[in-house]
Design an enzyme around this catalytic site. Sequence first.
Site: not given
Length: 252
Positions: A101, A143
């Site tokens: 992340e 993603h």
Amino acid sequence: MMPEIFKADFETAEICPSPNFGPRKDDRAIDMLLLHYTGMDSGEGAQEWLCSEESQVSSHYIVHEDGRVVQMVREADRAWHAGNSFWKGEEDTNSRSIGIEIVNGGHPAGLPDYPKAQMASLVKLCQSILSRYAIPAAHVLAHSDVAPIRKLDPGENFDWKLLAQAGVGHWTEPTAIAGGRYFSEGETGQPIEALQAMFRLYGYRIDVDGVFDAKTKGVVEAFQRHFRPKRVDGVADMSTIDTLHRLLSALP
């Protein structure tokens, strides 16, 4: 019950253990590196959420705007970051990947820049991970690549070229945008089928049925967001098609 402290896999990482993890199914080998943006107001808020049992989400690492790297799940374990996703015939992306992340407000915040210090740390982290696992360049993904339409991160403002120059990921300079034949939603026929087959060969989840539907448009947008970010419109123009063809040609 608090999760146990563990030794960092990336030596300069701080540790903030998340309870949200489990074993990799069937001892699946790691062959994918998946990049996300947090899409939240603050890095500390994002880290707290990823380390909260309530959230039921996690990633192996979070990279803050100042370059700090925090590890939340051991690389050996399965973090819960990809959700409903797919790549190269497999749906359980979490069992085969390491998730990072990156603190960034993303699309909700108007796609802010990724700071230089953050990107420099991200490069070092990715290089460290790639030194430990057999991850093909074309398996360093967004993603949005593994979950088109549903996810947009890390976004068209993310510098994939910078990573590739450091030996991280698959990249080719996108073909210049110009005129010529293009394909868009609603069209049908053999050329659409050939286009869909190319996307499937690269790894995307797409039906090869000759119908340029909303799902096909979503895959084109995901590809553009990663590899031709100057224009993300879901239209398969010659710039998009040629860039895809050159990436396929460069695969081992």
